[in-house]
Design an enzyme around this catalytic site. Structure first.
Site, PDB file in Angstrom:
ATOM      1  N   HIS A  20       0.914  -0.759  -0.158  1.00 29.07           N
ATOM      2  CA  HIS A  20      -0.162  -0.054  -0.335  1.00 29.07           C
ATOM      3  C   HIS A  20       1.081   1.233  -0.071  1.00 29.07           C
ATOM      4  O   HIS A  20       1.803   0.841   0.373  1.00 29.07           O
ATOM      5  CB  HIS A  20      -0.862   0.179   0.927  1.00 29.07           C
ATOM      6  CG  HIS A  20      -2.363   0.550   1.212  1.00 29.07           C
ATOM      7  ND1 HIS A  20      -2.109   2.343   1.427  1.00 29.07           N
ATOM      8  CD2 HIS A  20      -3.519   0.863   0.330  1.00 29.07           C
ATOM      9  CE1 HIS A  20      -3.361   3.051   1.483  1.00 29.07           C
ATOM     10  NE2 HIS A  20      -4.041   1.861   1.132  1.00 29.07           N
ATOM     11  N   ASP A  79      -7.793  -5.210   0.395  1.00 29.70           N
ATOM     12  CA  ASP A  79      -8.553  -6.224  -0.764  1.00 29.70           C
ATOM     13  C   ASP A  79      -8.171  -7.814  -0.749  1.00 29.70           C
ATOM     14  O   ASP A  79      -8.543  -8.327  -0.818  1.00 29.70           O
ATOM     15  CB  ASP A  79      -7.794  -5.655  -2.184  1.00 29.70           C
ATOM     16  CG  ASP A  79      -8.894  -4.431  -2.393  1.00 29.70           C
ATOM     17  OD1 ASP A  79      -9.451  -4.131  -2.770  1.00 29.70           O
ATOM     18  OD2 ASP A  79      -7.791  -3.858  -3.226  1.00 29.70           O
TER      19      ASP A  79
HETATM   20  N1  ACO Z   1       3.937  -8.136  -4.915  1.00 27.42           N
HETATM   21  C1  ACO Z   1       5.305  -7.891  -4.911  1.00 27.42           C
HETATM   22  N2  ACO Z   1       6.638  -6.382  -4.777  1.00 27.42           N
HETATM   23  C2  ACO Z   1       5.583  -5.270  -4.739  1.00 27.42           C
HETATM   24  C3  ACO Z   1       4.318  -5.299  -4.699  1.00 27.42           C
HETATM   25  C4  ACO Z   1       3.460  -6.282  -4.567  1.00 27.42           C
HETATM   26  N3  ACO Z   1       1.870  -6.637  -4.233  1.00 27.42           N
HETATM   27  N4  ACO Z   1       4.059  -4.078  -4.263  1.00 27.42           N
HETATM   28  C5  ACO Z   1       4.805  -3.902  -3.829  1.00 27.42           C
HETATM   29  N5  ACO Z   1       6.057  -4.463  -4.894  1.00 27.42           N
HETATM   30  C6  ACO Z   1       7.053  -4.135  -4.695  1.00 27.42           C
HETATM   31  C7  ACO Z   1       7.216  -2.722  -5.874  1.00 27.42           C
HETATM   32  O1  ACO Z   1       7.977  -4.180  -6.984  1.00 27.42           O
HETATM   33  C8  ACO Z   1       8.650  -2.065  -4.837  1.00 27.42           C
HETATM   34  O2  ACO Z   1       9.757  -3.199  -5.117  1.00 27.42           O
HETATM   35  P1  ACO Z   1      11.261  -2.280  -5.641  1.00 27.42           P
HETATM   36  O3  ACO Z   1      11.476  -0.786  -4.883  1.00 27.42           O
HETATM   37  O4  ACO Z   1      12.470  -3.732  -5.253  1.00 27.42           O
HETATM   38  O5  ACO Z   1      11.197  -1.949  -7.276  1.00 27.42           O
HETATM   39  C9  ACO Z   1       8.631  -1.824  -3.654  1.00 27.42           C
HETATM   40  O6  ACO Z   1       8.070  -2.871  -3.089  1.00 27.42           O
HETATM   41  C10 ACO Z   1       7.557  -0.569  -3.539  1.00 27.42           C
HETATM   42  O7  ACO Z   1       6.600  -0.518  -4.581  1.00 27.42           O
HETATM   43  P2  ACO Z   1       5.688   0.556  -5.161  1.00 27.42           P
HETATM   44  O8  ACO Z   1       5.214  -0.176  -6.906  1.00 27.42           O
HETATM   45  O9  ACO Z   1       6.961   1.930  -5.181  1.00 27.42           O
HETATM   46  O10 ACO Z   1       4.854   0.162  -4.217  1.00 27.42           O
HETATM   47  P3  ACO Z   1       3.717   1.798  -4.304  1.00 27.42           P
HETATM   48  O11 ACO Z   1       3.229   2.732  -3.479  1.00 27.42           O
HETATM   49  O12 ACO Z   1       3.415   2.696  -5.705  1.00 27.42           O
HETATM   50  O13 ACO Z   1       2.971   0.644  -5.290  1.00 27.42           O
HETATM   51  C11 ACO Z   1       0.419  -0.458  -4.512  1.00 27.42           C
HETATM   52  C12 ACO Z   1       0.831   1.016  -3.805  1.00 27.42           C
HETATM   53  C13 ACO Z   1       0.351   0.236  -6.052  1.00 27.42           C
HETATM   54  C14 ACO Z   1      -0.705  -1.111  -4.087  1.00 27.42           C
HETATM   55  C15 ACO Z   1       1.578  -1.739  -4.694  1.00 27.42           C
HETATM   56  O14 ACO Z   1       1.836  -2.449  -3.790  1.00 27.42           O
HETATM   57  C16 ACO Z   1       0.835  -3.025  -5.398  1.00 27.42           C
HETATM   58  O15 ACO Z   1       0.892  -2.817  -7.384  1.00 27.42           O
HETATM   59  N6  ACO Z   1       0.249  -4.147  -4.218  1.00 27.42           N
HETATM   60  C17 ACO Z   1      -0.322  -4.605  -5.928  1.00 27.42           C
HETATM   61  C18 ACO Z   1      -1.669  -4.278  -5.778  1.00 27.42           C
HETATM   62  C19 ACO Z   1      -3.079  -4.127  -4.701  1.00 27.42           C
HETATM   63  O16 ACO Z   1      -3.051  -4.852  -4.063  1.00 27.42           O
HETATM   64  N7  ACO Z   1      -3.420  -2.272  -4.698  1.00 27.42           N
HETATM   65  C20 ACO Z   1      -4.133  -2.566  -4.523  1.00 27.42           C
HETATM   66  C21 ACO Z   1      -4.562  -1.519  -3.408  1.00 27.42           C
HETATM   67  S1  ACO Z   1      -5.029  -1.260  -2.230  1.00 27.42           S
HETATM   68  C22 ACO Z   1      -6.448  -0.858  -3.139  1.00 27.42           C
HETATM   69  O17 ACO Z   1      -6.367   0.400  -4.021  1.00 27.42           O
HETATM   70  C23 ACO Z   1      -7.500   0.304  -2.300  1.00 27.42           C
END
Ligand code: ACO
Length: 439
Positions: free
Chosen positions: A306, A363
């Site tokens: 998140h 979620d």
């Molecule tokens: N699985 C694997 N790796 C992940 C995940 C995940 N679910 N989420 C983040 N990471 C990793 C990224 O690849 C990144 O790694 P790096 O530093 O080596 O490049 C690091 O963790 C930071 O992640 P970001 O993508 O920069 O985090 P951001 O804040 O931009 O994204 C998000 C947040 C979109 C929720 C992300 O965690 C994600 O894609 N999660 C899966 C989708 C999801 O569950 N979305 C629902 C969110 S809640 C909502 O909207 C109601």
């Protein structure tokens, strides 16, 4: 004494005011930065940008705190209902008995949609994504209520908000009935909001659906937990569209589209698809987690991570407990719940997730509850939209009644070609693709 921050650049320095919120969150007010320094700030993904001041919802991502208008989410989830919390979000205070009754009457009075609107459903292919239908129908709803395109006073606003909340639920259920080729069920005036929705989804002409208390209560809690989450992608979209003085319906239709994305509300569907694929393939969870860590584009741990919560998502904890309870009461054994729990356990012990502060979000378990109630996977994100509606309405109103209501218009750092001369079509070389370059 008011606080300031100092910014230095190119041998000069400037004092900028610091705005402090009621929970002591502080932000540097850079609204005069460009005029005084020529600089703008760059913050792709808006991770550090406060786009507004808002008094609706407070989140402390480090502490796992979420409050609607000051009330903790766990207290609301335990003691309130979706409709009462919706009222709180939209109007700022918990309703008195009389106000609650008045709002409930408005919801009942306005639960039907115009009969002509039913024809709109025929224009969609039977397999159209429900979020596309929802967004289009919310916009269409605005056309059936031209009087409500301009909102004049508080009473008027209360009616518009109630109409929208009530009718969105009717539209969502009708869109589902259309996709399965069954007759649309009219809402019932004797049922409360959530039970009425389940009736419209599942009643058959020869057999009214009698939802169990456990199903109604679990779904109501789910809607309540989704009701607002401050400046998330869809709410920011609603605020941005609203800032152009677009109507409530148009702004919310845009919010529905933003919510649809798999990185946002679409994640609840993506979680179940991920669990289904893992079940079908029989792949070891450890090996899936390894693929996630390697960045395999077909493997992301959906429902994890998140932007704001870096410790735990308080909604996820409540949902996980509710999930256990509802499955228990309904006597359902869902192997996907076991799978999800084992996957969570593996991830939470793994340094990749721990070091990046990735935890289950709202979620991760919500889909399992919805599945237990009988809601089809394709409708999961629609359920999220019904839940998020009060938040969108509250934010739209805040934008439209705010003292400094300006159109949202971010800036950019341009990285394209610098000035060049127009070339006549006969004198152009065409686009130089990497393949062309190589040959
Ligand atoms: N699985 C694997 N790796 C992940 C995940 C995940 N679910 N989420 C983040 N990471 C990793 C990224 O690849 C990144 O790694 P790096 O530093 O080596 O490049 C690091 O963790 C930071 O992640 P970001 O993508 O920069 O985090 P951001 O804040 O931009 O994204 C998000 C947040 C979109 C929720 C992300 O965690 C994600 O894609 N999660 C899966 C989708 C999801 O569950 N979305 C629902 C969110 S809640 C909502 O909207 C109601």
């Amino acid at each position: 004494m008011s606080k300031t921050a100092t910014i230095s650049y190119d041998g000069n320095s400037w004092e900028l005011p610091v705005v402090v919120g009621t929970e002591n969150e502080a932000g540097i007010d850079i609204s005069t930065l460009r005029a005084s320094t020529g600089l703008i700030t760059l913050d792709s993904g808006y991770g550090n940008t406060g786009a507004c001041q808002s008094n609706i919802t407070f989140i402390d991502g480090e502490q796992g705190i979420l409050r609607y208008r000051g009330y903790p989410i766990d207290e609301l989830a335990e003691r309130s209902t979706f409709i009462e919390s919706a009222y709180l979000l939209i109007f700022g205070e918990l309703p008195t008995m009389a106000q609650a009754q008045e709002f409930s009457d408005l919801l009942t009075r306005h639960q039907f949609i115009h009969e002509d609107m039913l024809h709109h459903f025929d224009g969609f292919p039977h397999d159209a994504p429900p979020m596309a239908i929802l967004s289009a129908m919310v916009n269409a709803l605005g056309c059936y209520q031209p009087l409500f395109l301009q909102i004049e006073d508080d009473d008027h606003f209360a009616e518009v908000a109630a109409r929208l909340m009530s009718k969105v639920r009717t539209i969502a259920a009708a869109s589902y009935r259309k996709t399965i080729g069954r007759p649309i069920n009219y809402p019932r005036s004797d049922l409360r909001y959530t039970a009425n929705f389940l009736h419209m989804m599942f009643s058959l002409p020869y057999k009214p659906y009698e939802p169990s208390d456990a199903a109604v209560s679990a779904l109501d809690k789910l809607l309540l937990l989704h009701a607002d989450h401050e400046q998330n992608c869809s709410t920011s979209t609603v605020r941005m569209v609203g800032s152009a003085q677009a109507t409530l319906h148009a702004s919310i239709a845009a919010g529905v589209c933003a919510l649809w994305g798999p990185l946002h509300g679409g994640a609840n569907t993506a979680v179940i698809k991920m669990l289904q694929e893992l079940q079908a393939s029989g792949e070891k969870l450890e090996s899936f987690v390894e693929r996630v860590k390697k960045g395999d584009k077909n493997a992301r741990l959906m429902g994890f991570g998140h932007r704001v919560y870096k410790n735990f998502d308080p909604r996820a904890n409540i949902i996980k407990r509710a999930c256990d309870r509802v499955l228990d009461t309904l006597g359902i054994h869902d192997p996907q719940l076991e799978l999800a729990k084992r996957l969570e356990e593996i991830a939470l012990k793994d340094d990749y997730f721990v070091s990046r502060k990735l935890y289950p979000n709202v979620d991760y378990y919500s889909g399992i509850i919805m599945k237990a109630i009988g809601i089809p996977v394709d409708m999961f994100t629609v359920m999220f939209a019904i839940g998020r509606l009060p938040g969108w309405i509250a934010h739209w109103r805040e934008v439209r009644t705010g003292a400094s209501a300006r159109i949202d218009r971010p800036r950019q750092i341009y990285t394209g070609p610098t000035l060049r001369k127009y070339v006549d079509i006969h004198g152009r070389n065409g686009i130089v693709t990497p393949q062309k370059k190589a040959s």
